[in-house]
Each structure stands twice: as C-alpha cells, then as structure tokens.
Design a protein around this motif. Structure first.
Motif, mmCIF file in Angstrom:
data_model
loop_
_atom_site.group_PDB
_atom_site.id
_atom_site.type_symbol
_atom_site.label_atom_id
_atom_site.label_comp_id
_atom_site.label_asym_id
_atom_site.label_seq_id
_atom_site.Cartn_x
_atom_site.Cartn_y
_atom_site.Cartn_z
ATOM 1 N N GLY A 110 0.794 -1.219 0.000
ATOM 2 C CA GLY A 110 0.000 0.000 0.000
ATOM 3 C C GLY A 110 0.822 1.262 0.000
ATOM 4 N N VAL A 111 2.077 1.169 -0.459
ATOM 5 C CA VAL A 111 2.940 2.350 -0.527
ATOM 6 C C VAL A 111 2.426 3.274 -1.627
ATOM 7 C CG1 VAL A 111 5.279 3.184 -1.003
ATOM 8 C CG2 VAL A 111 4.925 1.077 0.303
ATOM 9 N N SER A 112 2.307 4.538 -1.328
ATOM 10 C CA SER A 112 1.780 5.513 -2.277
ATOM 11 C C SER A 112 2.637 5.587 -3.536
ATOM 12 C CB SER A 112 1.733 6.897 -1.626
ATOM 13 O OG SER A 112 1.285 7.868 -2.541
ATOM 14 N N GLY A 113 1.967 5.629 -4.697
ATOM 15 C CA GLY A 113 2.674 5.779 -5.964
ATOM 16 C C GLY A 113 3.228 4.499 -6.534
ATOM 17 N N ALA A 114 2.820 3.354 -5.985
ATOM 18 C CA ALA A 114 3.374 2.076 -6.452
ATOM 19 C C ALA A 114 2.388 1.315 -7.331
ATOM 20 C CB ALA A 114 3.757 1.211 -5.247
ATOM 21 N N SER A 115 1.541 2.038 -8.053
ATOM 22 C CA SER A 115 0.496 1.371 -8.826
ATOM 23 C C SER A 115 0.984 0.836 -10.164
ATOM 24 C CB SER A 115 -0.674 2.331 -9.070
ATOM 25 O OG SER A 115 -0.233 3.478 -9.765
ATOM 26 N N ARG A 116 2.121 1.340 -10.654
ATOM 27 C CA ARG A 116 2.642 0.848 -11.926
ATOM 28 C C ARG A 116 3.799 -0.108 -11.667
ATOM 29 N NH1 ARG A 116 1.224 3.011 -16.657
ATOM 30 N NH2 ARG A 116 3.177 2.367 -17.615
ATOM 31 N N PHE A 117 3.890 -1.148 -12.488
ATOM 32 C CA PHE A 117 4.885 -2.179 -12.260
ATOM 33 C C PHE A 117 6.036 -2.125 -13.257
ATOM 34 C CE2 PHE A 117 0.824 -3.821 -10.758
ATOM 35 C CZ PHE A 117 1.137 -3.957 -9.427
#
Length: 322
Positions: A110-117
């Motif tokens: 749930g770290v912010s800004g980690a939605s892209r891989f």
C-alpha cells in the motif's frame, strides 16, 4: 554448494547455483529453500569477479523472495540489500528487475505511488527485443498483483498479451505460476460471463497445471487443486469442488506460500458464500484475512473487510452487492 566450498570451487559457485537452485531445484525443493544457496552464489560471484552470473543469481533471488510467500517486509529487506550491492557493481539489468519486484511489493504494502509495475520503456512494443525478459517479468508481476486484488478483467487482458512467457522461461517453474494466475483470472470471469475463449483458456491452464503437479508436487499442487476447485464449481460439481478447495489449502500451507494459502481460503470462502453457507464462509474469510495480514498486505486485508462488511461481527455475514 557446501561440497564446492570444500573443494575450493568458489569461482564456479555462482554458475552452479543459478543452474541448480535457480532452475532445476525449484521443482523439487520449497521455493524459499532455494534462496540461501542463490545468495551464496551471488556473493561468490561478486567476490570472484563473475558479475554476470552473480547478477543472474540476484535476479532469481528477487523472483523467489516475492513468489515464495515470505513476509513482505522481509522481501523489501532482501531487495534493498541486492539493490545496494548491484548499484555498487553497476548491474543495470539486475537493478531493473529489482525495481519491478520492489514496485510490486510496495503495491501489496500500500505504498503511495506504487500502482505501476514497469516504466514506460517496458511497453508491449519491446517484447521480442533485448528488453523482452524485463517486459515479460513486469507484466507477469502485474498479472499476479491484479489477480490477488481481484482486478480480473485487467489481469486477463494482461495475460493475453504475453502468452510467449512459457516458451521464454521454459525449464523453470515460472511458466506454471503464470499459467495458474492466467487460469484463475479466466475462471473468475467465467463465473460471470460464459464465453468460448474463457472456457478454452481455463481448460488449457488446467491441463498444464496437472502436468506441473506431477513435476513439482511440493510447489505446484495447490495451484492445480485450486483451479480444479473453481472449474468444478463452474460445472456444478460441488462435492468435488469442496474436496479440491481443501486440498489446495492443505498443500499451500505445506508449501509455506502465505499469500497463495490466503488466496485459496478466500476463494473457498467466496464459494461458501455462493452456496449461502455463511458460517463456513465467515471461517474461511477470517483465515484469509489472518494470512494476508501475516504476509503483510494491509490493502488486501482492507479489501476483504470492505467486501465483507460484517467481518468483525460474531454473527454470520454476507458480502456487499458491489
């Protein structure tokens, strides 16, 4: 590995570790048991200037640390130690792989800004060029995370774009894991929309996972059994489905893969909810929550509570209609 140390063969330890614990042994040993020998291979390679094999060992350590179900905080520590070392020796490809897995772990945490891989350069157009393995790795991890977080339409769309994953990583355990997550996305959508494509994909993945179970009972049985359970539900073979769910949970526990153990419990709970057996569903969903919490994924735990709003109540509960 110990024998090689005894005979002073440290100069080839990284190569041997990669060929054994990075490939063959992943089918006969628990995934988590392969990490330490690979770490020894990495350390030996760096010490003896064999940076190419050392880097490859480091890349596989990233795969194993994430997929073996270790606590996410421990995976972060492993990846950070590798990142520091790889930066020192300018292992560019290794650092890119490391970033992919760190992004995935951050997403699960749930770290912010980690939605892209994967970065913009890891686009679909790069499949087939020198960045191909990086693209496939990134998309595979994206598939897995979307499956875990129940974004099945996106997960299936991703899986459709890189079906060459199996041939690229042939001879390792990874194509079977790809097949499992592709199969779970297909069967999840099949419960909603019956299409020939989804049926065909599910059957193909089942066939491949049955082969995988024979090849690696310790690491691949729970994948096979869980997809068998879901397909049995689709066919309304409920007695068989319950048997396979229990086998999936048992084998996932035995393999020590915490997030997949949790996922099996979650799916079994959803099945019981479908059958209007709220007490049994409550039991499985709470166990899934406990295991996801043990894994360290707060967002997944919150997602379960949102889907099952009576989660904290002692009485039987039902999911939301969304």
């Amino acid at each position: 590995m110990e024998g090689m140390r005894s005979y002073s063969c440290n100069d080839t330890m990284a190569n041997v570790a990669l060929l054994t614990f990075g490939s063959t042994f992943t089918t006969i040993k628990k995934l988590s048991d392969c990490q330490q020998p690979l770490q020894a291979g990495y350390d030996s390679g760096v010490k003896n200037g064999d940076y190419s094999y050392a880097m490859s060992c480091g890349v596989v350590i990233g795969w194993i640390s994430f997929f073996s179900g270790q606590r996410l905080s421990k995976v972060v520590k492993t990846l950070e130690q590798l990142r520091t070392s790889m930066s020192e020796y300018n292992m560019i490809r290794g650092l890119k792989h490391n970033r992919i897995f760190r992004n995935a772990v951050d997403h699960c945490l749930g770290v912010s800004g980690a939605s892209r891989f994967y970065m913009a350069t890891y686009s679909d157009d790069n499949i087939g060029n020198k960045n191909s393995n990086l693209v496939l790795c990134a998309k595979f991890v994206e598939l897995v995370c979307n499956c875990i977080f129940c974004n099945y339409e996106l997960a299936f769309a991703i899986s459709e774009k890189f079906q060459q994953f199996g041939s690229t990583f042939a001879g390792t355990i990874w194509p079977y894991l790809y097949t499992f997550y592709r199969g779970m996305t297909a069967i999840s959508l099949l419960h909603i929309s019956r299409t020939k494509q989804l049926i065909r994909t599910t059957k193909f993945c089942l066939k491949e996972l049955r082969k995988g179970r024979k090849k690696s009972e310790i690491n691949l049985s729970h994948h096979s059994y869980l997809l068998e359970a879901e397909y049995a539900v689709f066919r309304k073979k409920y007695i068989s489905a319950e048997k396979f769910y229990l086998l999936a949970i048992e084998h996932a526990d035995g393999a020590g893969v915490t997030h997949e153990h949790a996922y099996a419990c979650e799916r079994f709970g959803a099945y019981h909810m479908l059958m209007k057996n709220h007490d049994a569903a409550y039991k499985q969903i709470r166990e899934a929550h406990r295991l996801y919490s043990k894994w360290g994924s707060r967002p997944k735990c919150e997602l379960l509570k949102k889907k099952y709003p009576r989660f904290d109540e002692k009485e039987p509960f039902a999911p939301t209609s969304e």
